[in-house]
Structures are given as structure tokens and as C-alpha cells.
Design an enzyme around this catalytic site. Structure first.
Site, short mmCIF file in Angstrom:
data_model
loop_
_atom_site.label_atom_id
_atom_site.label_comp_id
_atom_site.label_asym_id
_atom_site.label_seq_id
_atom_site.Cartn_x
_atom_site.Cartn_y
_atom_site.Cartn_z
CG HIS A 141 -56.00 -9.32 -22.27
ND1 HIS A 141 -55.35 -9.53 -21.08
CD2 HIS A 141 -57.04 -10.18 -22.28
CE1 HIS A 141 -55.95 -10.49 -20.41
NE2 HIS A 141 -56.99 -10.91 -21.11
CG ASP A 159 -52.93 -7.45 -19.63
OD1 ASP A 159 -53.68 -6.79 -20.38
OD2 ASP A 159 -53.11 -8.66 -19.41
CB SER A 207 -59.00 -11.34 -18.52
OG SER A 207 -58.42 -12.45 -19.11
#
Length: 472
Positions: A209, A243, A323
């Protein structure tokens, strides 16, 4: 095969901060001024594609969503066989002649007992370490055929267990951790995240992402190391299902790759360190513990990038911008990729911060997915060919909505309306739990499903089928 859910109601709850402006990052080859601290440089209105929020509370309306296919980390290696010579108690020795009470007893000198105890302790430590090394070697060699060169991967713990500290973990891992800037909706550097050097061939691992929009638009992606040096990056491949993304950054070959650990050895309560660039603050270190293991979590912002994670839960502070960064144990090995947080809410258009509930993708799965991406540019995962209700709130198992004709599920005897309560030896309470449990296996494996049908229990054997992601 089955597709990802298409209806808006099937998407997990997710909050993220839209980009605003670009951070001030020094150009390639130019370090930060001596009088400017990295964190101060990075705090100015940094736009974030933040960590998606896991689906914690399902929508009140039930919705049947197709069971998405999934690749999973290889199951932990089976425990070794028992040592020879321990099959039973030893046979009694021949009777010794009776000793009269007047016979003096020989006393073993104290130093000899101490020496024997020391030798036994040393053998135990060496044996345990050797077993750990062999497990790592077996784990990595099994992935060699999948595009991963074991010689380019570091698995030895860089720190000794009796000398571990957060200070030393930070000093060891910061040089292997990078900040990532990616184009978002046509704006350079509008999405930011973290990553780490994966091997000695210039590959960096991060979350999908973080770079998904740039990858789709063929936009720019750059990484910044701990010294502020900036490098161009290309996407080798990515997986929305897990992801994860692998970047090719030839210039980072000079950086030491992070050592990769094993999720199978994690214990609830052990210390961990999260490293990354939360809110654009580069080279940030936070610490905590492993709060839970095998936590089923769904993340994603659209039906096209929903991922289901068999996550490591931690209370180490993770915020938007972390992230893709590493979650590390106290001997300096990466045991997960920080991916999602639970939030208690945030301002309109904003993102709530850490409340001590963060989630990381297990490193065992990262190894498998990265190996597939490095070999083919794509990730593969197992499917059964059935739709499962991911919004049910009764927690009595995973309700099967539709079984596709000719699918592995149909061949194994699964039927519409069945309620799956176990996948292998993993208890299943809902649809997401079933998806995650399936992804704990590899395509081609035959797995036993425990099913309740009309009040009766059935045991079904289903052979998992492979599905390959095709991302632009």
C-alpha cells in the site's frame, strides 16, 4: 477462480490520511546540515499514505464475500526426532556385592561437580544454538528454488542473547532500514512509508500500500537511507493479498541487509522493536512486546487491495509512515513487517495514532512471498473456490455462502450453508479466520476441514489450488 469482494460492504474498515504536501529531503549524495536533526527536517507537513486500519468491528449487515485466494508462509519445520538412547529407562545393572556400613564412601571433590555442571550447561547452549542455525538453514534452503538465494540473505542473529538491548538493536538495524517516498495521484513524494534491506542484491521489502499507486501509474519511487542519501527504486513485484512489495534499488547493495528471523520461534511477551518513519520522522525507534500471535486481521482501502494477515500483534508504537518497516526481536532479527494499526478514531480527513495495538506480517510469510516475487514478479496463494461470509458476528464458525462447481471445495464435499469450525488444527470462528487459516498452507496441500452441517459434524479433506496475482 474466485475474485476479491466487489461490493463496498465487503471491504474492511480502513482509515488513512490523504496526501498534502511533500517533505523536504536532501538530494542524492547530500547529507543533512550538521545543525539540523533528521527528525526536525522531516516533521514539516509530511503527506502520508498511512497504515490501514484492521477490520476489528464488522458491519452490522451480513454480506457474503468470495473467499480470496492466498499464498502462505511455509508451515514451521516439524520438531526433530527424539535423541537416540532415550527410548526408555536403562536396563538394571548386575547386582553389585553388598557393601558393609564400615566400608568408607568415596566423596567426589566439589570442583569436579562444578566442572561437570559447566560442561553440561555449555553443551546445552551450543546444542540449542546449533539447532536454531540448522532450522534457519533448512528454512532458507527450502526457498532457494523459489527465487531466493540463501547466500544473499542474512539469518544469523547479529546480537548475543545475553548482551541484547534496545540501544544495540537500534544501532544494528537503523543502517538497514530506509524511508520510502512514492508518487501518489501524480504528486511526487506524496506517499511515504518505510522498508528494510532484504538481501545483498539490492532488494528492499515494504508494504504494497506504500507503493501501489506509484506502481500502477509508473510513477517515481525513491528510498532514503539513515544518512539521508536518496536512491531511485523500481518495483520488482507486489502482492495486494499479503500487502507486500519488493523494490530493486541497486545502490543499496553497499548497505548491510537486515538479519531475518523466524516467526515460529516467537513467544507472547518477548520484547520487540519497531523501526521506521512514523509521520515522516525518519529513523524512529519504538519498543514493546509481542502481544499476540496468529491474529487474523484484514486490511486494505479498496476491494482491489484487501489483504488478510495472520499477524503478529505488538504494543510497540506504530503510526502512519511505519508501514513496511521492520519489527525486530532483541537479538536483532526481523520477525515481521509493520503493516496495520487499530485506532480509536481520528479527526475528519485524518488518521488516529497508535493506541498500542499494531500488527505485523510474519517474516516466515515474507520470505515465501519475496521468493516468489523475485523468481516470477508475482505472488501465488492457495484457494478453495468458495464464498465465505466475512461480516457475520456470531463467531460460531465461517459460514459458506457459495461453493463453486468444479472447485477444490466442491471436490472435497463442502456445501453451501456449511459452517467451517476448523482448518487443519486451527479453530475458526469467522470468515476472516478461515481465510487466514487457509493461507497458513501452500497450494497443493490437502487440508482437513471440520464442518457443521444440519447439526452434524463432518471431516472433509480439500486439496488447495494455486492462484497467481496479476497486478499491473
Amino acid at each position: 477462480m474466485t475474485q476479491e469482494p466487489q461490493d463496498d460492504q465487503s471491504r474492511p474498515i480502513s482509515r488513512w490520511a490523504p496526501p498534502t504536501s511533500s517533505p523536504d529531503v536532501p538530494p542524492a549524495g547530500q547529507s543533512s546540515p550538521d545543525n539540523v536533526v533528521d527528525d526536525e527536517r522531516d516533521t514539516a507537513e509530511v503527506p502520508l499514505q498511512s497504515v490501514p486500519r484492521p477490520a476489528i468491528a464488522p458491519a452490522p449487515t451480513a454480506y457474503s464475500a468470495p473467499l480470496p485466494p492466498a499464498l502462505l508462509p511455509a508451515p514451521p519445520p516439524p520438531p526433530g526426532a527424539s535423541l537416540p538412547g532415550f527410548d526408555g529407562p536403562p536396563a538394571p545393572s548386575p547386582a553389585a556385592p553388598a557393601r558393609s556400613d564400615s566400608t568408607p564412601r568415596r566423596r567426589v571433590p566439589g570442583p569436579i561437580w562444578a566442572l561437570a555442571a559447566a560442561v553440561a550447561f555449555l553443551l546445552g547452549v551450543v546444542g540449542g544454538y546449533a539447532g536454531g542455525v540448522l532450522e534457519d538453514q533448512d528454512d532458507m534452503s527450502s526457498l532457494a528454488g523459489g527465487g531466493l538465494d540463501p547466500g544473499s540473505i542474512e539469518t544469523d542473529a547479529p546480537l548475543a542473547a545475553d548482551d541484547a538491548s534496545i540501544v544495540k538493536v537500534a544501532a544494528t538495524l537503523l543502517p538497514s532500514t530506509v524511508q520510502i517516498f512514492a508518487e501518489y495521484q501524480g504528486v511526487e513524494d506524496a506517499a511515504t512509508g518505510s522498508g528494510f534491506v532484504f538481501d545483498r542484491k539490492g532488494h528492499v521489502v515494504t508494504n504494497n500500500h506504500v507503493v501501489a499507486d506509484a506502481a500502477k501509474a509508473k510513477g517515481s519511487i525513491e528510498v532514503v537511507d539513515h544518512k539521508g542519501r536518496r536512491y531511485k527504486a523500481d518495483v520488482v513485484g507486489r502482492s495486494a493479498v499479503y500487502d507486500l512489495a519488493v523494490l530493486d534499488v541497486p545502490e543499496v547493495r553497499e548497505l548491510e541487509p537486515a538479519s531475518l528471523g523466524s516467526t515460529s520461534r516467537l513467544r507472547i511477551g518477548e520484547g520487540v522493536v519497531a523501526i521506521g518513519s512514523p509521520l515522516g520522522l525518519s529513523s524512529t525507534v519504538t519498543s514493546g512486546i509481542v502481544s499476540a500471535l496468529q491474529r487474523p486481521v484484514s486490511t486494505g482501502q479498496t476491494e482491489d487491495d484487501t489483504s488478510y494477515i495472520n499477524a503478529v500483534q505488538t504494543d510497540a508504537a506504530i503510526n502512519p509512515g511505519n508501514s513496511g518497516g521492520p519489527l525486530v526481536n532483541l537479538v536483532g532479527q526481523v520477525i515481521g513487517v509493520n503493516s496495520a494499526i487499530a485506532t480509536a478514531g481520528g479527526g475528519e480527513g485524518g488518521e488516529g495514532g497508535s493506541i498500542g495495538v499494531g500488527f505485523a506480517i510474519p517474516i516466515d510469510q515474507v520470505k515465501v512471498t519475496a521468493a516468489q516475487i523475485l523468481k516470477t514478479g508475482k505472488a501465488t496463494y492457495p484457494i478453495v473456490g468458495a464464498s465465505v461470509d466475512v461480516q457475520a458476528v456470531d463467531h460460531n464458525g465461517a459460514l459458506i455462502s457459495v461453493v463453486e462447481a468444479g472447485s477444490p471445495a466442491a471436490a472435497g464435499g463442502l456445501k453451501d450453508g456449511d459452517r467451517v469450525t476448523k482448518v487443519g488444527d486451527v479453530t475458526v470462528t469467522d470468515g476472516i479466520g478461515m481465510i487466514v487459516a487457509i493461507r497458513a498452507h501452500q497450494p497443493g496441500e490437502t487440508v482437513e476441514f471440520t464442518v457443521m452441517r444440519n447439526g452434524a459434524r463432518h471431516e472433509l479433506k480439500i486439496k488447495l489450488e494455486a492462484q497467481t496475482e496479476n497486478l499491473a
